[in-house]
Design a protein around this motif. Structure first.
Motif, PDB file in Angstrom:
ATOM      1  N   UNK A  44       0.839  -1.205   0.000  1.00  0.00           N
ATOM      2  CA  UNK A  44       0.000   0.000   0.000  1.00  0.00           C
ATOM      3  C   UNK A  44       0.872   1.252   0.000  1.00  0.00           C
ATOM      4  N   UNK A  45       1.648   1.379  -1.104  1.00  0.00           N
ATOM      5  CA  UNK A  45       2.616   2.467  -1.195  1.00  0.00           C
ATOM      6  C   UNK A  45       2.038   3.662  -1.934  1.00  0.00           C
ATOM      7  N   UNK A  84       1.412  12.263  -7.581  1.00  0.00           N
ATOM      8  CA  UNK A  84       1.166  11.233  -6.577  1.00  0.00           C
ATOM      9  C   UNK A  84       0.499  10.034  -7.237  1.00  0.00           C
ATOM     10  N   UNK A  85       1.072   8.854  -7.024  1.00  0.00           N
ATOM     11  CA  UNK A  85       0.482   7.610  -7.509  1.00  0.00           C
ATOM     12  C   UNK A  85       0.378   6.626  -6.353  1.00  0.00           C
ATOM     13  N   UNK A  86      -0.335   5.529  -6.591  1.00  0.00           N
ATOM     14  CA  UNK A  86      -0.535   4.545  -5.539  1.00  0.00           C
ATOM     15  C   UNK A  86      -0.293   3.144  -6.104  1.00  0.00           C
ATOM     16  N   UNK A  87       0.416   2.314  -5.341  1.00  0.00           N
ATOM     17  CA  UNK A  87       0.671   0.929  -5.708  1.00  0.00           C
ATOM     18  C   UNK A  87       0.326   0.040  -4.520  1.00  0.00           C
ATOM     19  N   UNK A  88      -0.443  -1.017  -4.762  1.00  0.00           N
ATOM     20  CA  UNK A  88      -0.761  -1.942  -3.669  1.00  0.00           C
ATOM     21  C   UNK A  88       0.458  -2.755  -3.254  1.00  0.00           C
ATOM     22  N   UNK A  89       1.389  -2.975  -4.189  1.00  0.00           N
ATOM     23  CA  UNK A  89       2.635  -3.696  -3.887  1.00  0.00           C
ATOM     24  C   UNK A  89       3.733  -3.153  -4.786  1.00  0.00           C
ATOM     25  N   UNK A  90       4.908  -2.952  -4.224  1.00  0.00           N
ATOM     26  CA  UNK A  90       6.022  -2.393  -4.977  1.00  0.00           C
ATOM     27  C   UNK A  90       7.323  -2.920  -4.408  1.00  0.00           C
TER      28      UNK A  90
END
Length: 370
Positions: A213-214, A230-236
């Protein structure tokens, strides 16, 4: 007469301790320099001047461990000199008990121990911290540094491209492999801010930080506020050369932290989720060091203060040395048990000093009754 003799004895012991300290400092510094020259004295190494500076920085922390035995040797030297000139015999013939003969030396030794804990220790800690940083840079290629504050854990990691990543986390597990509420700040080789990543959790796995949740403040060029996205990644996954062991290496050792800063450092360390057993053990042992110094002076007096016709000084010196090494071994074992959690930190830290004090009391009582 008692006051005059007490001041005379304390001055003699202080002088012997200072001389012994200077001799031991020179010996340890020379040995350290030889070892550093062996490790990095070749072509392309740090250079002789830097290695000499590193040897000098490392020496105080080594001396701090040997101070009780320097005191033991200095006291043995002092009391043997007083006994050979029959000064102790004269003092006891004038009505002084052994305890009154040994008390000035024990008091002077305790004061030296208090100075070693409160004055010399911070200097040695600062020198060792600087040495650790230089050793990591010039010998181990280690640039990751770990620190703690009220905001939690802070970790700096150097990257192969010359940039660096600064990591801040509210929580961590005991090995540093899982970070909670973690923030990653990435900088280029010119220390320009590149991007920020906020994650609920970051885990070390196979050469990567795995972020859950990055939220990512995108790469910045020019005006950071104007170009930020701004972006969002559930897994990185973020590449890293860190491992749990290397993170643990980034800890400031207890010896590299001033005794005046240790209580707060311990609180911050525990608040971040790490074990502070080694630091607690070192802190309590440092507080107990004046008692160890005083006990060493009394032990030396018990071995050396008998009349010359009744004493073999060679046997006295050997017995004193064996007692000192036995106490050193006990202290090492106790500190290891305290640092590993096998024994309470306070008990493990104080036990060597208490043992030395009891041994000193037993020897003195035997001498007094004989």
């Amino acid at each position: 007469m008692i006051g005059v003799f007490a001041r005379y004895e304390a001055r003699r012991l202080a002088g012997a301790f200072l001389i012994a300290t200077l001799i031991v400092f020179a010996l340890i510094c020379t040995v350290n320099l030889i070892e550093l020259l062996r490790r990095g004295g070749g072509e392309g190494g740090p250079g002789f001047a830097r290695l000499a500076a590193m040897a000098a920085l490392q020496t105080p922390s080594v001396m701090r461990k040997t101070f009780p035995f320097i005191m033991l040797l200095a006291a043995l030297w002092t009391y043997m000199a007083l006994a050979r000139r029959s000064e102790i015999t004269a003092a006891m013939a004038a009505g002084m008990s052994f305890w009154r003969v040994a008390a000035p030396g024990a008091l002077a030794a305790g004061l030296f121990g208090a100075f070693a804990a409160g004055g010399f220790d911070p200097l040695a800690a600062a020198a060792l911290d600087r040495f650790d940083r230089m050793e990591g840079r010039y010998f181990e290629g280690r640039e990751s540094l770990l620190s703690f504050s009220e905001e939690g854990l802070w970790l700096r990691e150097a990257r192969p491209d010359g940039g660096q990543t600064v990591i801040q986390a509210r929580q961590a597990d005991s090995g540093g492999a899982r970070l909670g509420e973690a923030t990653f700040f990435e900088f280029d080789s010119q220390d320009r801010f590149l991007r920020r990543l906020d994650a609920e959790e970051a885990r070390l796995a196979g050469g990567f930080w795995r972020l859950s949740e990055a939220s990512i403040l995108g790469e910045v060029r020019g005006d950071p506020l104007a170009s930020a996205e701004m972006t969002h990644e559930s897994a990185l996954d973020l590449p890293t050369h860190l491992t749990p062991d290397r993170i643990q290496e980034g800890f400031s050792s207890p010896e590299a932290t001033s005794i005046w800063r240790l209580p707060r450092f311990i609180r911050d360390l525990e608040a971040a989720g790490f074990s502070a057993r080694r630091h607690k053990t070192h802190f309590y042992a440092t507080l107990a060091s004046p008692l160890m110094f005083a006990a060493m002076a009394v032990i030396a007096a018990a071995f050396a203060a008998r009349p010359p016709r009744l004493t073999s000084y060679g046997l006295a010196a050997a017995g004193c040395a064996i007692t000192g090494f036995a106490l050193y071994f006990l202290g090492d074992v106790a500190l290891a048990l305290g640092g590993s959690g096998e024994a309470p930190a306070l008990l493990a830290a104080v036990a060597p000093s208490l043992s030395a004090a009891l041994a000193a009391a037993a020897l003195a009582a035997y001498l007094q009754g004989s």
